[in-house]
Design an enzyme around this catalytic site. Sequence first.
Site, PDB file in Angstrom:
ATOM      1  N   ASP A 229      28.239   3.380  -1.282  1.00 36.41           N
ATOM      2  CA  ASP A 229      29.668   3.135  -1.220  1.00 36.41           C
ATOM      3  C   ASP A 229      30.312   4.507  -1.020  1.00 36.41           C
ATOM      4  OD1 ASP A 229      32.214   2.158  -1.251  1.00 36.41           O
ATOM      5  OD2 ASP A 229      31.986   0.981  -3.083  1.00 36.41           O
TER       6      ASP A 229
HETATM    7  C1  BGC Z   1      34.936   0.406  -1.107  1.00 35.55           C
HETATM    8  C2  BGC Z   1      34.040  -0.244  -0.082  1.00 35.55           C
HETATM    9  C3  BGC Z   1      34.521   0.093   1.295  1.00 35.55           C
HETATM   10  C4  BGC Z   1      34.568   1.603   1.451  1.00 35.55           C
HETATM   11  C5  BGC Z   1      35.062   2.056   2.816  1.00 35.55           C
HETATM   12  C6  BGC Z   1      35.097   1.886  -0.862  1.00 35.55           C
HETATM   13  O1  BGC Z   1      36.045   2.428  -1.708  1.00 35.55           O
HETATM   14  O2  BGC Z   1      34.427   0.183  -2.404  1.00 35.55           O
HETATM   15  O3  BGC Z   1      34.002  -1.620  -0.259  1.00 35.55           O
HETATM   16  O4  BGC Z   1      33.703  -0.486   2.259  1.00 35.55           O
HETATM   17  O5  BGC Z   1      35.446   2.133   0.473  1.00 35.55           O
HETATM   18  O6  BGC Z   1      36.392   1.759   2.981  1.00 35.55           O
END
Ligand code: BGC
Length: 756
Positions: A229
């Site tokens: 993530d």
């Molecule tokens: C989120 C993800 C997301 C990523 C990119 C993160 O903060 O938890 O679900 O895909 O950001 O935007």
Amino acid sequence: MTATVEELVRSLTLEEKAGLCSGADFWHTKAVERLGIPALKVSDGPHGLRTQKSGSDNPNDSIEAVCYPAGCAAAASFDPALTRRLGEALGREARSVGVGVVLGPAINIKRSPLCGRNFEYYSEDPFLAGELAAGFIQGVQSEGVGACPKHFAANSQETRRMTANSRMDARTLQEIYLPAFEAAVREGDPWTLMCSYNRVNGTYASEHTQLLTEILRDRWGFTGFTMSDWGAVNDRVRGVAAGLDLEMPGSGGVNDAKLVEAVRAGTLDEAVLDKAVTRILNIVLRAADLAARPAVFDKGADHALAVQLAKESGVLVRNLGALPLQEGQNVVYIGAFADAPRYQGGGSSHVNTPAAIGAREAARRLGRQVRYAEGFPADRDQRDEQAFLRAVSLAEEADVAVIFAGLPEVFESEGADRRHMRLPDCQNNLIARVAAVQKNTVVVLHTGAPVECPWAEDVSAVLCMYLAGEGVGEATDALLWGEANPSGRLPETWPLRLEDTPCYLDYPGDGITADYREGVFVGYRWYDARRMPVRWPFGHGMSYTGFVYRNATLDRDTLTEDGSVTLRVKVRNSGAVAGAEVVQLYVSDATGCPVPGGRVPQVLRGFQKVPLAPGQECEVSFTLTARDLRYYNADLQDWYAAPGRYELRLGHSSRDIRITVPLQFVTSRHLPLTVDENTPLGILLADDRTAGPVRRMLEANGQAMANGGGDGLMPPDAMAQMLDAMPLRGLVNFGGPQVAEALPALLETLRRAVQS
Ligand code: BGC
């Protein structure tokens, strides 16, 4: 590209390999131009594209895109065919803007209604979440774009999400928090998978060998690449060793340098890095190949699809008769959500769409005569006395009052958990007042998660639209006016009050550890085990027609470890309008055998949505194997079902079971049993391997012993419990020297019996 991945890996320098394992920027992997390796572009998210505008240096400055129902709503469709269609449309749109991987579906389990990100997730039930996820992934990938189920794993809160330690026992992890990912992987075969921010039992998900390698790859057969993530990496070297291939969005080279250093120092085997690079390149090249296919993306058609999906996701949770609305009725719409509904959540899944309209505008476009009173604002909890009174007086004059309520955006977002489960007071107060003067009061809810509905029994109807995407206005209109028949089902229990929820005492933890003390008793598993009243149960949803179940049959009444049984049932639309029923199958363990950690009363093991014309009947079938009966036994470190009687419950919801069919399960598998002189007789008598010798010993030694020493002074049940509780050694007290002498031989016999 003519070179194979193997050749490319051989040609890459150590620095290039380390570099390929982290992003070039927020949304791209790195290209290696000298070898013709292109960059891979990724984009959020689960219910619409969030792709950065070209030329913009702000990662949140996104192009316009179609916004489909968010996970909470899409799940209410109870239809993997629908998440598949959503995925296909998203895949087409993604390819048309050069996106190779869509960052979704988001499939974490809804442990508490307070999780700020529940609007993006599917369900409290792992089976439902897994089936919907598989549909989504298959859909996206059928268009030549990769999917990325997230966030692996046990990421069920936003509070301190980047460090919180989700602490739970093995059964809970296996039974509740992993199966949706397993189905996503086994049935969807995703190109990629995203690990979560949090720790799981003390280890960061981004460096969790058990999760990222042993379970994901070795057990489930995942072949794609894993990514972090955004910002989830703790120790990059440990992460690569554990099986985390790509770090996103990168660290400006800091962590790449650490990888290079670790390989040089011999603390990270270069072969491990090569594997990560190979897995990434496999997908990068696949995406580049498929990107060459023409992309057909039709915004108009996709908006129509968004409307249709929203119609199939709306859940009619209550209806005493105010719905559907009738032409010619004097209808008043109340609440600013009628003009500005909430249709998506805040954070990384936010889609830039210009196409969402409210139900009031949808009605206007269709020439419906509807009056309107704002009543309360959509973006805050603020009562305006004049607006309030005008709404009440219009409601009083009308035939029907429809109040559009919901959670303001600031109440519900990625990054923060809710603190309570209430709607703004201004809304609750107005609903109560309107309901007092208007018996045909309808409430439409625009929320990403359950809210307390203290007025539920006082209104005639409640239509839960969740966060329905850009089709919200048109879909709500169609459902209210009966042009579409509601067919959504609640993918989560709506509790009466926050205090009733399974993890009320532990959520969200102390900021360091989140103890999952409720164990496997999440959602309906908890409310059913405690026989608690709830506002609306899991799987619940009404229709403008009715459905009748009959003739449930099993092709055989006994199931074995390797066999299967097929359950068939006939379902008929008994009303006057077309509608769709969601036939749900719950399995209940009625064996009476003890289950360590507690028996879950029933578990969803099948569901099928069937559209039926008035009077039409169809047959629905479910095939079950032993796997559908099993729970995770931590001693065995495996899934296990005890032999005996199970119930197959067919129903309209988890609390509206229409037909129950018994099933006998036969197995020679046993749980591990250690026998010594302290083993209670009850355990030995319940086990078919040890029951015989113990019974013979009891019989041979007369009444006193068979009574467990109770001597008839106690009620039979108490005597039975005395006997059940007595350890083997206790027999000496009632049988004397004769038993003392026989005991070693009996112990030996029993030990041999449980070993074989
Ligand atoms: C989120 C993800 C997301 C990523 C990119 C993160 O903060 O938890 O679900 O895909 O950001 O935007």
